[in-house]
Design an enzyme around this catalytic site. Structure first.
Site, PDB file in Angstrom:
ATOM      1  N   ASP A  23     -11.133   1.511  -1.602  1.00 27.67           N
ATOM      2  CA  ASP A  23     -10.076   2.594  -0.657  1.00 27.67           C
ATOM      3  C   ASP A  23     -11.095   3.374   0.377  1.00 27.67           C
ATOM      4  OD1 ASP A  23      -7.989   3.761  -0.198  1.00 27.67           O
ATOM      5  OD2 ASP A  23      -7.604   4.783  -2.065  1.00 27.67           O
ATOM      6  N   HIS A  68       0.723  -1.124  -0.040  1.00 29.88           N
ATOM      7  CA  HIS A  68      -0.024   0.134  -0.028  1.00 29.88           C
ATOM      8  C   HIS A  68       0.668   1.308   0.100  1.00 29.88           C
ATOM      9  CE1 HIS A  68      -2.497   3.079   1.616  1.00 29.88           C
ATOM     10  NE2 HIS A  68      -3.677   2.519   1.224  1.00 29.88           N
TER      11      HIS A  68
END
Length: 351
Positions: free
Chosen positions: A312, A186
Protein backbone atom coordinates in the site's frame (compact mmCIF):
# COMPACT_ATOMS: atom_id res chain seq x y z
CA UNK A 1 16.53 -5.40 13.65
CA UNK A 2 16.68 -7.64 10.56
CA UNK A 3 18.09 -5.96 7.47
CA UNK A 4 15.74 -6.04 4.51
CA UNK A 5 17.25 -6.72 1.10
CA UNK A 6 16.16 -7.45 -2.45
CA UNK A 7 17.45 -10.13 -4.80
CA UNK A 8 15.86 -13.28 -3.43
CA UNK A 9 18.64 -14.26 -1.06
CA UNK A 10 16.09 -15.15 1.61
CA UNK A 11 14.49 -17.73 -0.72
CA UNK A 12 11.95 -15.53 -2.45
CA UNK A 13 11.51 -12.13 -4.03
CA UNK A 14 8.90 -9.73 -2.70
CA UNK A 15 6.30 -8.51 -5.19
CA UNK A 16 4.14 -5.68 -3.84
CA UNK A 17 0.79 -5.58 -5.63
CA UNK A 18 -1.11 -2.42 -4.53
CA UNK A 19 1.36 0.40 -5.04
CA UNK A 20 0.02 3.82 -6.01
CA UNK A 21 1.23 6.60 -8.25
CA UNK A 22 -0.27 9.87 -9.47
CA UNK A 23 0.76 11.99 -12.47
CA UNK A 24 1.16 15.68 -11.70
CA UNK A 25 -1.45 16.47 -14.36
CA UNK A 26 -4.10 14.47 -12.51
CA UNK A 27 -3.32 16.13 -9.19
CA UNK A 28 -3.69 19.52 -10.89
CA UNK A 29 -7.21 18.52 -11.85
CA UNK A 30 -7.83 17.44 -8.27
CA UNK A 31 -6.80 20.89 -7.05
CA UNK A 32 -9.32 22.43 -9.45
CA UNK A 33 -12.07 20.13 -8.15
CA UNK A 34 -11.30 21.18 -4.59
CA UNK A 35 -11.34 24.86 -5.48
CA UNK A 36 -14.54 24.83 -7.50
CA UNK A 37 -16.37 22.44 -5.18
CA UNK A 38 -17.28 19.92 -7.88
CA UNK A 39 -15.96 16.84 -6.07
CA UNK A 40 -18.07 14.76 -3.71
CA UNK A 41 -17.82 14.89 0.09
CA UNK A 42 -15.43 11.96 0.30
CA UNK A 43 -13.10 13.44 -2.31
CA UNK A 44 -13.06 16.77 -0.49
CA UNK A 45 -12.24 15.04 2.79
CA UNK A 46 -9.48 12.81 1.42
CA UNK A 47 -7.79 15.02 -1.12
CA UNK A 48 -8.37 18.22 0.80
CA UNK A 49 -6.06 16.61 3.37
CA UNK A 50 -3.45 15.15 1.04
CA UNK A 51 -3.20 18.17 -1.28
CA UNK A 52 -3.60 21.04 1.17
CA UNK A 53 -2.21 19.90 4.51
CA UNK A 54 1.41 20.81 5.24
CA UNK A 55 1.81 18.07 7.86
CA UNK A 56 4.70 15.69 7.20
CA UNK A 57 2.64 12.65 6.23
CA UNK A 58 0.62 14.22 3.37
CA UNK A 59 3.73 16.01 2.10
CA UNK A 60 5.59 12.69 1.97
CA UNK A 61 2.69 10.96 0.24
CA UNK A 62 2.35 13.70 -2.38
CA UNK A 63 6.05 13.56 -3.21
CA UNK A 64 6.20 9.77 -3.39
CA UNK A 65 3.05 9.46 -5.50
CA UNK A 66 4.63 11.59 -8.22
CA UNK A 67 7.92 9.67 -8.31
CA UNK A 68 8.41 6.69 -10.60
CA UNK A 69 12.18 6.76 -10.39
CA UNK A 70 14.95 7.25 -7.88
CA UNK A 71 13.05 7.82 -4.62
CA UNK A 72 10.58 5.00 -5.23
CA UNK A 73 13.37 2.60 -6.14
CA UNK A 74 15.36 3.66 -3.08
CA UNK A 75 12.32 3.07 -0.88
CA UNK A 76 11.84 -0.35 -2.44
CA UNK A 77 15.48 -1.24 -1.82
CA UNK A 78 15.22 -0.07 1.79
CA UNK A 79 12.23 -2.34 2.45
CA UNK A 80 13.35 -5.33 0.38
CA UNK A 81 10.69 -4.92 -2.31
CA UNK A 82 11.93 -6.45 -5.55
CA UNK A 83 8.96 -5.48 -7.71
CA UNK A 84 5.95 -3.15 -7.53
CA UNK A 85 2.68 -3.43 -9.43
CA UNK A 86 1.86 0.23 -10.06
CA UNK A 87 -1.70 1.51 -10.10
CA UNK A 88 -3.26 4.96 -10.44
CA UNK A 89 -4.17 6.21 -6.99
CA UNK A 90 -7.80 6.50 -5.89
CA UNK A 91 -10.13 7.93 -7.07
CA UNK A 92 -8.03 8.05 -10.23
CA UNK A 93 -10.00 9.12 -13.27
CA UNK A 94 -13.33 8.22 -11.67
CA UNK A 95 -13.96 11.61 -10.04
CA UNK A 96 -13.34 13.51 -13.29
CA UNK A 97 -15.65 14.51 -16.12
CA UNK A 98 -15.71 12.08 -19.03
CA UNK A 99 -13.44 13.92 -21.45
CA UNK A 100 -10.84 14.65 -18.78
CA UNK A 101 -11.03 11.06 -17.54
CA UNK A 102 -10.25 9.73 -21.01
CA UNK A 103 -7.27 12.06 -21.34
CA UNK A 104 -5.85 11.34 -17.88
CA UNK A 105 -6.28 7.57 -18.29
CA UNK A 106 -4.23 7.57 -21.48
CA UNK A 107 -1.61 9.85 -19.94
CA UNK A 108 -1.33 7.70 -16.82
CA UNK A 109 -1.05 4.50 -18.82
CA UNK A 110 1.68 5.97 -21.00
CA UNK A 111 3.57 7.14 -17.91
CA UNK A 112 3.25 3.76 -16.21
CA UNK A 113 4.38 1.95 -19.36
CA UNK A 114 7.42 4.22 -19.59
CA UNK A 115 8.33 3.46 -15.98
CA UNK A 116 8.11 -0.26 -16.77
CA UNK A 117 10.33 0.19 -19.83
CA UNK A 118 12.82 2.16 -17.75
CA UNK A 119 12.87 -0.43 -14.93
CA UNK A 120 11.46 -3.70 -16.31
CA UNK A 121 12.63 -5.86 -13.41
CA UNK A 122 11.25 -3.48 -10.79
CA UNK A 123 7.84 -2.39 -12.11
CA UNK A 124 4.70 -3.75 -13.72
CA UNK A 125 1.53 -1.69 -13.97
CA UNK A 126 -2.25 -1.78 -14.18
CA UNK A 127 -4.27 0.21 -16.68
CA UNK A 128 -6.61 3.07 -15.81
CA UNK A 129 -9.65 3.78 -17.99
CA UNK A 130 -12.53 6.25 -18.16
CA UNK A 131 -15.35 4.09 -16.86
CA UNK A 132 -17.70 7.02 -17.42
CA UNK A 133 -17.53 6.03 -21.11
CA UNK A 134 -17.52 2.21 -21.20
CA UNK A 135 -16.88 2.02 -24.94
CA UNK A 136 -13.73 4.12 -24.71
CA UNK A 137 -12.76 2.26 -21.53
CA UNK A 138 -12.72 -1.02 -23.46
CA UNK A 139 -10.60 0.52 -26.21
CA UNK A 140 -8.12 1.99 -23.71
CA UNK A 141 -7.86 -1.26 -21.79
CA UNK A 142 -7.13 -3.12 -25.00
CA UNK A 143 -4.48 -0.54 -25.95
CA UNK A 144 -2.90 -0.65 -22.52
CA UNK A 145 -2.71 -4.43 -22.41
CA UNK A 146 -1.89 -5.30 -26.03
CA UNK A 147 0.24 -2.27 -26.99
CA UNK A 148 1.73 -1.05 -23.70
CA UNK A 149 2.06 -4.36 -21.90
CA UNK A 150 0.11 -3.40 -18.78
CA UNK A 151 -0.99 -6.28 -16.59
CA UNK A 152 -4.54 -5.61 -15.52
CA UNK A 153 -7.16 -2.97 -14.78
CA UNK A 154 -7.35 -0.70 -11.75
CA UNK A 155 -10.92 0.18 -10.73
CA UNK A 156 -11.05 2.73 -7.93
CA UNK A 157 -14.48 1.55 -6.87
CA UNK A 158 -17.54 3.70 -7.53
CA UNK A 159 -17.84 6.05 -10.52
CA UNK A 160 -19.69 9.17 -9.38
CA UNK A 161 -21.74 6.94 -7.09
CA UNK A 162 -22.34 4.16 -9.63
CA UNK A 163 -21.10 0.59 -9.19
CA UNK A 164 -19.90 -1.98 -11.69
CA UNK A 165 -22.86 -4.26 -11.04
CA UNK A 166 -24.70 -1.94 -13.46
CA UNK A 167 -24.76 -3.82 -16.80
CA UNK A 168 -23.65 -0.69 -18.65
CA UNK A 169 -20.16 -1.34 -17.24
CA UNK A 170 -20.12 -5.02 -18.13
CA UNK A 171 -18.39 -4.58 -21.50
CA UNK A 172 -15.32 -3.49 -19.51
CA UNK A 173 -15.49 -6.63 -17.36
CA UNK A 174 -16.00 -8.74 -20.48
CA UNK A 175 -12.89 -7.17 -22.00
CA UNK A 176 -10.82 -7.95 -18.90
CA UNK A 177 -12.00 -11.56 -19.02
CA UNK A 178 -11.27 -11.80 -22.76
CA UNK A 179 -7.81 -10.27 -22.35
CA UNK A 180 -7.22 -12.59 -19.36
CA UNK A 181 -6.09 -9.81 -17.04
CA UNK A 182 -7.21 -9.22 -13.44
CA UNK A 183 -9.34 -6.33 -12.26
CA UNK A 184 -8.05 -4.74 -9.05
CA UNK A 185 -10.98 -3.29 -7.08
CA UNK A 186 -9.43 -0.56 -4.97
CA UNK A 187 -11.26 1.55 -2.37
CA UNK A 188 -12.75 4.93 -2.99
CA UNK A 189 -14.24 7.20 -0.36
CA UNK A 190 -17.92 6.46 0.30
CA UNK A 191 -20.54 8.08 -1.89
CA UNK A 192 -22.53 11.07 -0.69
CA UNK A 193 -25.40 8.69 0.07
CA UNK A 194 -23.19 6.58 2.36
CA UNK A 195 -20.65 8.90 3.91
CA UNK A 196 -22.48 11.14 6.40
CA UNK A 197 -22.36 9.02 9.60
CA UNK A 198 -18.77 8.05 8.81
CA UNK A 199 -17.67 11.59 8.00
CA UNK A 200 -19.14 13.13 11.13
CA UNK A 201 -17.16 10.61 13.23
CA UNK A 202 -13.92 10.99 11.27
CA UNK A 203 -14.21 7.40 10.02
CA UNK A 204 -14.72 8.04 6.30
CA UNK A 205 -11.21 7.19 5.07
CA UNK A 206 -8.82 4.28 5.38
CA UNK A 207 -9.63 3.75 9.05
CA UNK A 208 -13.03 2.25 8.15
CA UNK A 209 -14.93 4.07 5.40
CA UNK A 210 -12.89 2.53 2.58
CA UNK A 211 -13.77 -0.97 3.81
CA UNK A 212 -17.47 -0.16 4.09
CA UNK A 213 -17.57 1.27 0.57
CA UNK A 214 -15.47 -1.34 -1.21
CA UNK A 215 -16.91 -4.40 0.53
CA UNK A 216 -20.34 -3.13 -0.51
CA UNK A 217 -19.16 -2.79 -4.11
CA UNK A 218 -17.70 -6.30 -4.14
CA UNK A 219 -20.86 -7.82 -2.69
CA UNK A 220 -22.94 -6.02 -5.28
CA UNK A 221 -20.81 -7.54 -8.03
CA UNK A 222 -21.23 -11.03 -6.62
CA UNK A 223 -24.96 -10.86 -5.90
CA UNK A 224 -25.65 -9.28 -9.30
CA UNK A 225 -24.31 -12.46 -10.90
CA UNK A 226 -21.22 -10.89 -12.45
CA UNK A 227 -19.13 -14.03 -11.91
CA UNK A 228 -21.88 -16.23 -13.33
CA UNK A 229 -21.92 -14.02 -16.41
CA UNK A 230 -18.08 -13.85 -16.60
CA UNK A 231 -16.87 -17.11 -15.00
CA UNK A 232 -13.21 -16.55 -15.92
CA UNK A 233 -13.08 -13.00 -14.57
CA UNK A 234 -10.28 -12.48 -12.04
CA UNK A 235 -10.80 -9.86 -9.35
CA UNK A 236 -8.29 -8.69 -6.74
CA UNK A 237 -9.23 -6.74 -3.63
CA UNK A 238 -6.89 -5.30 -1.02
CA UNK A 239 -6.89 -5.00 2.76
CA UNK A 240 -7.54 -8.74 3.11
CA UNK A 241 -10.85 -8.55 1.29
CA UNK A 242 -12.18 -5.55 3.23
CA UNK A 243 -13.24 -7.88 6.10
CA UNK A 244 -15.57 -9.99 3.93
CA UNK A 245 -13.67 -13.27 4.52
CA UNK A 246 -14.67 -13.01 8.17
CA UNK A 247 -18.34 -12.76 7.10
CA UNK A 248 -18.48 -15.63 4.59
CA UNK A 249 -20.58 -18.00 6.71
CA UNK A 250 -23.20 -15.35 7.44
CA UNK A 251 -23.18 -14.05 3.87
CA UNK A 252 -23.84 -17.54 2.51
CA UNK A 253 -26.58 -18.25 5.03
CA UNK A 254 -28.44 -14.93 4.82
CA UNK A 255 -28.12 -14.55 1.05
CA UNK A 256 -29.57 -18.02 0.52
CA UNK A 257 -32.38 -17.35 2.99
CA UNK A 258 -33.21 -13.98 1.49
CA UNK A 259 -33.31 -15.30 -2.08
CA UNK A 260 -35.51 -18.20 -0.97
CA UNK A 261 -37.90 -15.78 0.72
CA UNK A 262 -38.06 -13.62 -2.44
CA UNK A 263 -37.78 -10.58 -0.22
CA UNK A 264 -36.04 -8.40 -2.83
CA UNK A 265 -36.72 -8.39 -6.55
CA UNK A 266 -33.10 -7.48 -7.20
CA UNK A 267 -31.69 -10.58 -5.46
CA UNK A 268 -31.74 -13.57 -7.81
CA UNK A 269 -30.41 -17.08 -7.27
CA UNK A 270 -26.71 -17.55 -8.03
CA UNK A 271 -25.06 -20.61 -9.47
CA UNK A 272 -22.89 -20.97 -6.36
CA UNK A 273 -22.57 -19.67 -2.81
CA UNK A 274 -20.96 -16.28 -2.20
CA UNK A 275 -18.00 -17.98 -0.52
CA UNK A 276 -17.39 -20.11 -3.61
CA UNK A 277 -16.68 -17.04 -5.74
CA UNK A 278 -14.02 -15.97 -3.24
CA UNK A 279 -12.30 -19.30 -3.78
CA UNK A 280 -12.55 -19.29 -7.58
CA UNK A 281 -12.60 -15.70 -8.89
CA UNK A 282 -11.26 -13.46 -6.11
CA UNK A 283 -7.80 -12.88 -4.66
CA UNK A 284 -7.06 -10.75 -1.59
CA UNK A 285 -3.89 -8.82 -0.83
CA UNK A 286 -2.44 -7.79 2.52
CA UNK A 287 -2.17 -4.08 1.74
CA UNK A 288 -2.31 -2.19 5.02
CA UNK A 289 -3.11 -5.40 6.93
CA UNK A 290 0.23 -6.79 8.16
CA UNK A 291 -1.42 -8.76 10.97
CA UNK A 292 -0.62 -12.46 11.18
CA UNK A 293 -3.93 -13.72 12.68
CA UNK A 294 -5.94 -12.09 9.88
CA UNK A 295 -3.54 -13.20 7.14
CA UNK A 296 -3.52 -16.80 8.34
CA UNK A 297 -7.32 -16.77 8.70
CA UNK A 298 -7.72 -15.66 5.08
CA UNK A 299 -5.27 -18.30 3.92
CA UNK A 300 -7.28 -20.89 5.82
CA UNK A 301 -10.77 -19.96 4.60
CA UNK A 302 -9.95 -18.83 1.06
CA UNK A 303 -6.93 -20.98 0.20
CA UNK A 304 -3.24 -20.16 0.38
CA UNK A 305 -3.19 -19.45 -3.37
CA UNK A 306 -5.78 -16.67 -2.89
CA UNK A 307 -3.73 -14.45 -0.55
CA UNK A 308 -0.76 -12.37 -1.71
CA UNK A 309 1.46 -9.60 -0.46
CA UNK A 310 0.96 -5.86 -0.95
CA UNK A 311 2.42 -2.86 0.88
CA UNK A 312 0.00 0.00 0.00
CA UNK A 313 2.87 2.34 -0.91
CA UNK A 314 3.19 5.25 -0.32
CA UNK A 315 0.24 5.54 2.04
CA UNK A 316 1.50 2.82 4.40
CA UNK A 317 5.26 2.72 3.92
CA UNK A 318 6.38 0.75 6.98
CA UNK A 319 9.50 -1.48 6.90
CA UNK A 320 8.45 -3.28 10.08
CA UNK A 321 5.34 -4.52 8.29
CA UNK A 322 7.57 -6.26 5.73
CA UNK A 323 9.51 -7.89 8.56
CA UNK A 324 6.26 -8.98 10.19
CA UNK A 325 5.14 -10.76 7.03
CA UNK A 326 8.58 -12.31 6.53
CA UNK A 327 7.95 -13.82 9.96
CA UNK A 328 4.60 -15.43 9.19
CA UNK A 329 4.23 -18.91 10.67
CA UNK A 330 4.34 -20.64 7.31
CA UNK A 331 7.03 -22.60 5.48
CA UNK A 332 9.63 -21.15 3.14
CA UNK A 333 7.79 -22.56 0.13
CA UNK A 334 4.57 -20.99 1.37
CA UNK A 335 6.30 -17.62 1.87
CA UNK A 336 7.61 -17.83 -1.70
CA UNK A 337 4.04 -18.41 -2.88
CA UNK A 338 2.73 -15.56 -0.72
CA UNK A 339 5.36 -12.97 -1.67
CA UNK A 340 6.21 -13.99 -5.22
CA UNK A 341 4.67 -16.79 -7.26
CA UNK A 342 0.96 -16.07 -6.71
CA UNK A 343 1.58 -12.50 -7.93
CA UNK A 344 3.73 -13.45 -10.91
CA UNK A 345 1.15 -15.99 -12.06
CA UNK A 346 -1.88 -13.75 -11.46
CA UNK A 347 -0.44 -10.64 -13.13
CA UNK A 348 1.72 -12.44 -15.70
CA UNK A 349 4.96 -10.93 -14.38
CA UNK A 350 8.41 -12.11 -15.42
CA UNK A 351 10.99 -11.20 -12.80
Amino acid sequence: MTELSTGGGIGYRRVATEEAFAPAEMLEHYVKLLRNGSGDKGFDSLWGFYLESQAQRPRDVRRRLADLGDERLSDMDATGIDHQVLALTSPGTQILDTATARSIAALANDAAAQAVRDHPTRFSALAAVALQDPESAVAELERAVTKLGLRGLIVNSHVHGEYLDDPKFWPVLEAAERLDVPVYLHPNTPTNRMIEPLLEAGLDGAVFGFAVETSTHLLRLITAGVFDRFPRLKLVVGHLGEALPFWLYRLDYMHTATVRAQRYEVLKPLQRKISDYFRSNIWVTTSGMAWEPAILFCRDVLGADRVLYAMDYPYQYAPDEVRAQDGLSISLDERRQFFETTATELFGISL
